[in-house]
Structures are given as C-alpha cells and as structure tokens.
Design a protein around this motif. Structure first.
Motif, PDB file in Angstrom:
ATOM      1  N   LEU A 136       0.832  -1.217   0.000  1.00  0.00           N
ATOM      2  CA  LEU A 136       0.000   0.000   0.000  1.00  0.00           C
ATOM      3  C   LEU A 136       0.864   1.264   0.000  1.00  0.00           C
ATOM      4  O   LEU A 136       0.405   2.335  -0.397  1.00  0.00           O
ATOM      5  N   SER A 137       2.117   1.136   0.418  1.00  0.00           N
ATOM      6  CA  SER A 137       3.023   2.286   0.390  1.00  0.00           C
ATOM      7  C   SER A 137       3.885   2.284  -0.879  1.00  0.00           C
ATOM      8  O   SER A 137       4.869   3.015  -0.961  1.00  0.00           O
ATOM      9  N   GLY A 138       3.516   1.451  -1.860  1.00  0.00           N
ATOM     10  CA  GLY A 138       4.187   1.498  -3.158  1.00  0.00           C
ATOM     11  C   GLY A 138       5.359   0.565  -3.326  1.00  0.00           C
ATOM     12  O   GLY A 138       6.111   0.656  -4.298  1.00  0.00           O
ATOM     13  N   CYS A 139       5.520  -0.360  -2.389  1.00  0.00           N
ATOM     14  CA  CYS A 139       6.666  -1.280  -2.444  1.00  0.00           C
ATOM     15  C   CYS A 139       6.316  -2.506  -3.290  1.00  0.00           C
ATOM     16  O   CYS A 139       5.357  -3.212  -2.991  1.00  0.00           O
ATOM     17  N   SER A 140       7.091  -2.760  -4.325  1.00  0.00           N
ATOM     18  CA  SER A 140       6.804  -3.882  -5.220  1.00  0.00           C
ATOM     19  C   SER A 140       7.711  -5.083  -4.961  1.00  0.00           C
ATOM     20  O   SER A 140       7.418  -6.192  -5.396  1.00  0.00           O
ATOM     21  N   MET A 141       8.811  -4.854  -4.269  1.00  0.00           N
ATOM     22  CA  MET A 141       9.753  -5.961  -4.007  1.00  0.00           C
ATOM     23  C   MET A 141      10.299  -5.803  -2.593  1.00  0.00           C
ATOM     24  O   MET A 141      10.729  -4.723  -2.200  1.00  0.00           O
ATOM     25  N   SER A 142      10.259  -6.906  -1.852  1.00  0.00           N
ATOM     26  CA  SER A 142      10.788  -6.841  -0.488  1.00  0.00           C
ATOM     27  C   SER A 142      11.640  -8.057  -0.194  1.00  0.00           C
ATOM     28  O   SER A 142      11.357  -9.153  -0.662  1.00  0.00           O
ATOM     29  N   ILE A 160      -1.478  -5.206  -8.050  1.00  0.00           N
ATOM     30  CA  ILE A 160      -1.755  -5.828  -6.741  1.00  0.00           C
ATOM     31  C   ILE A 160      -2.390  -4.809  -5.788  1.00  0.00           C
ATOM     32  O   ILE A 160      -2.909  -5.174  -4.748  1.00  0.00           O
ATOM     33  N   VAL A 161      -2.322  -3.524  -6.157  1.00  0.00           N
ATOM     34  CA  VAL A 161      -3.088  -2.482  -5.460  1.00  0.00           C
ATOM     35  C   VAL A 161      -3.853  -1.703  -6.527  1.00  0.00           C
ATOM     36  O   VAL A 161      -3.285  -1.333  -7.555  1.00  0.00           O
TER      37      VAL A 161
END
Ligand SMILES: [Zn+2]
Length: 454
Positions: free
Chosen positions: A123-129, A427-428
């Motif tokens: 939700l904060s724009g992170c696509s890879m973790s 995904i969002v």
C-alpha cells in the motif's frame, strides 16, 4: 497478447541512466515487462488477424515511479509492535524483551504476520521486499512467508536466517530459540533448491542470512558464505548496527565488524548488510571496492537510538545503498515513503540541508534497492525491465500546494500508492489490495498477536 497501457501519466520518473522525467507519457506492459514508453500509445492491438483488448489505466495527474524496494525486514515482528517492555530499550535489551514472545510463534503466525507486513508495504508502493527470518519456533518454516508473499503478490527475496549461539554459550538469544548449525545448513539447501529462482523476472529468490555476528558462530558465517557461493544465492546479515555491536566485535573477535566480514567471505557483489550505522572510512572503502551493499534503515536506527548511518559518505564513495523498513518491532511502521523521508531528514541533520535531495532519496528507494538485491531487471522504468510500477495520485490534502510533485512524493505525505503493478499485475487498485480482504487479515493477525501474551 493482452497488454496494459498506463495512459497520460503527468510525470514518469524513469530512473534510467539519464534519470529522465517524462511528461505526459504512456507505458505499455506485456507479459510482465515494460515494452513501450511514449505518447498517444494506441490500445486494441492487432495480433495476427485478431484485435486484442488492452487494459487502460488512466494516470492523468499522477506521478509514476518504479515500485519501491525494501531491502531489510523481519515480517514476523509485525505481531510485536509497540510491546511495552521494548518501547524504550536499546538493541540488546530490546531483543531480550522480545525473544520470549517470539518463541511462542508458529507457522500460522509466520504466514499471517508476513501477509500483513507485505500488505502494508504494498500500500506504500513497495513492489519488491526482502525478509530476514532468523527464528523458526514450533515448526515454523521459511515456506510460510513465501506462501504469504504469493498471496499478496509482491516480488519476494526471502532469506534463510539463523541463530546458533544461545545464552549458555555467551550469545544473546535464549537457548531454546537457537538451532543446530548442521540443521541450519541442511534446511538452507532445502529452501534454495525448492524456491530460489535465478532467472530474470523471478518472483521468489532465496538468500542466506545468519542473524548477526553475535548470534551465530564464525564457522556458520563462513559455511553460509561457502554454501551461498556454491548455490549462486546472496548473503545478508546485520552489521555494525550500534556502539554495543562494535564493542562486542572488538571484545569477542578482536577486530571491527568490517574486518570480521572480510575475513569470513562476507563482502562482495552478492552480499548486503543491514544498518551499517557505525561503518568507518576504511569499512566504507572496503564496501565500495568489493561492491558490497547496504540496507539503510533510518526509522529503526532512530527508534533504537543506534545513530545516523553515514549514507552521504557511502554514496559519495560509490557504495550501493537501498532502504529497509526493518522489522515492525523496531520501527514500528512499514511505510516505504516514510522511510525515504526519514532517510533524507537524517542525512540533513548530520550534513546540512543540501546533503540529500528528494530525488536522490527516491533513487535509493527504487533503483538503489534493486541494485542491492542484485536485480538488474528491476528498479527503473525502461523498455525490457520488469513492470514493477507505482502510480501516485498527489491530488490530496497532504500534497496540496506543492510546486514539484516528484519532490513532494518524499517531502510531503506520507502518501499511499493508487495503483501498484508487480510483474505487470495490479496488486493495489485505487489504494486497496487486490484479491485480499484486509479487514479479515487484520482481525486474524490481531487475534494471533494478542494470543502471544503470556
Ligand atoms: Zn533487522
């Protein structure tokens, strides 16, 4: 083949070599990859003799950036936010408060905490973790978190963490939370063979990540490095996090953390270390020469009073730096743009108002993170790169009145993403997770979390 076109973005922040920002631009995505960037791209493509419909995503008035990349996390800690005994402790005391609670977790806790932590990131724009899971109580496995990442849709770099030196051997964790080193290596081989995808566009990669030099033996550090190189996977750990960490290294190993890492094979393009708050000039030079990466975790460093990492010096020396939110028990948030803002503010506290610009911070949060994780296929909006793309609508109160939407992404807010693509899949959408009931997820998470109280 059906494609997606992001239409009429107000500004596309490409993070290409020239760091171009393209006005009024469209992006075409096909098969998980960015295939065209331009203006007035036309939908309804003719493929053979068939007219194939495109999905159009209207980005009018929006800033479009590469998806943000989180290089350090402990997703299981999402269940232990704001624990009273750990709220005001330094690192070692904080760990000793939380170990007993973590020891009561099991596979369901690992799965649900990872889901919630990754949802928050998305939700904060992170696509890879990446994630650093270093304890496996009551039958927990790395597999639990990989399942969770699949359910949310993020690109995931799981690391098989470990602890092997318990309290009775002079380590920090309680004995019942540490594992036998032979078993650690055996399970490391299992998870690499089962899940690691070395190919371009990989959605899951696996790394090896002994927790820290003060919770595993010298042998396990060395053997993990040998195994990682044999298997072609990356290495990750915590290094030089605070003064206690440096003092421990000097006392137990007779050298600073950088020397310890070098002696055991823990530097190189395939290694990234979390924190590195206390790296000295020699160590920064070592990291630069060897291509060793750093996960900078500014909120956690503030929260635990660890200090200000020398990010300006690292960047000037050519060290690869990405951002990490760190575990939710030491942040206690997991918002990538907030983390970026904190990184900017901290460098300015230390080095002055011109120490780091909003655009450089955004670069660290996207391209920088992708480089740290060895992902040359991600981190920028260019033809041929994976379609990990964040669309930000700054038409909100927090950004009202800004003169520069790109800088405002970091300087105002924090902002949540409007649409997030990972490998070309949204995904969002409209600020909400796709395919997951957030309310149910949080309810299940809180029930499990509160059940951990004695
Ligand atoms: Zn950490």
């Amino acid at each position: 083949m059906p494609t997606t076109i992001i239409k009429d973005a107000s500004i596309v922040v490409t993070m290409d070599n020239a760091r171009r920002e393209l006005k009024k631009t469209d992006i075409r995505i096909a098969d998980g990859v960015i295939v065209e960037i331009g203006t007035n791209l036309i939908g309804d493509q003719l493929v053979g003799d068939q007219l194939v419909g495109d999905t159009l995503v209207d980005a009018t008035g929006c800033v479009v950036t590469p998806g943000l990349v989180n290089t350090h996390h402990h997703l299981f800690q999402t269940m232990t936010r704001a624990v009273p005994g750990g709220q005001d402790a330094l690192l070692f005391g904080w760990l000793q408060t939380l170990y007993p609670i973590w020891s009561r977790m099991g596979p369901e806790h690992m799965f649900v905490s990872a889901q919630v932590g990754l949802a928050e990131l998305a939700l904060s724009g992170c696509s890879m973790s990446s994630d650093h899971l270093y304890l496996y109580p009551n039958g927990s496995k790395l597999d639990d978190t990989i399942e969770a990442a699949k359910s949310i849709g993020l690109r995931f770099h799981a690391t098989r963490g470990s602890m092997s030196i318990g309290e009775s051997d002079g380590g920090l964790p309680p004995d019942h939370l540490v594992e036998n080193e032979a078993q650690i290596l055996e399970d490391s081989i299992r998870v690499i063979d089962t899940f690691h995808d070395p190919n371009e566009g990989a959605m899951v990669r696996v790394g090896l990540a002994p927790c820290s030099p003060f919770s595993v033996s010298r042998d396990l550090m060395r053997n993990s490095a040998l195994l990682a190189r044999d298997k072609g996977v990356m290495l990750h750990t915590h290094l030089a996090e605070n003064d206690e960490d440096i003092a421990y290294s000097l006392e137990k190993f007779g050298c600073r953390p950088g020397q310890y890492a070098q002696d055991l094979g823990w530097v190189g393009e395939d290694v990234w270390h979390a924190h590195c708050v206390k790296l000295d000039t020699t160590e920064i030079d070592l990291f630069s020469r060897t291509g060793t990466g750093v996960a900078h975790c500014p909120c956690s460093n503030c929260r635990l009073g660890s200090g200000i990492a020398p990010v300006r010096q690292m960047r000037d020396a050519g060290v690869k730096v990405g951002l990490g939110v760190d575990g939710s028990a030491s942040n206690d948030a997991g918002h990538m743009l907030s983390e970026a803002r904190q990184a900017l503010l901290l460098q300015r506290v230390q080095n002055g108002a011109d120490a780091m610009s909003a655009r450089e911070t955004l670069e660290i949060a996207t391209l920088g993170g992708a480089k740290v994780l060895g992902r040359h296929d991600c981190g920028s909006i260019e033809i041929g790169k994976r379609a990990d793309i964040a669309i930000w609508d700054l038409n909100n109160i927090a950004a009202a009145g800004n003169w520069d939407p790109v800088a405002a992404l970091v300087l105002t807010g924090p902002h949540n993403v409007r649409v997030l693509f990972v490998e070309g899949r949204a995904i969002v959408q409209d600020g909400h997770l796709v395919g997951n009931d957030m309310g149910q997820m949080i309810e299940r998470h809180n029930r499990l979390a509160h059940g951990l109280a004695e």
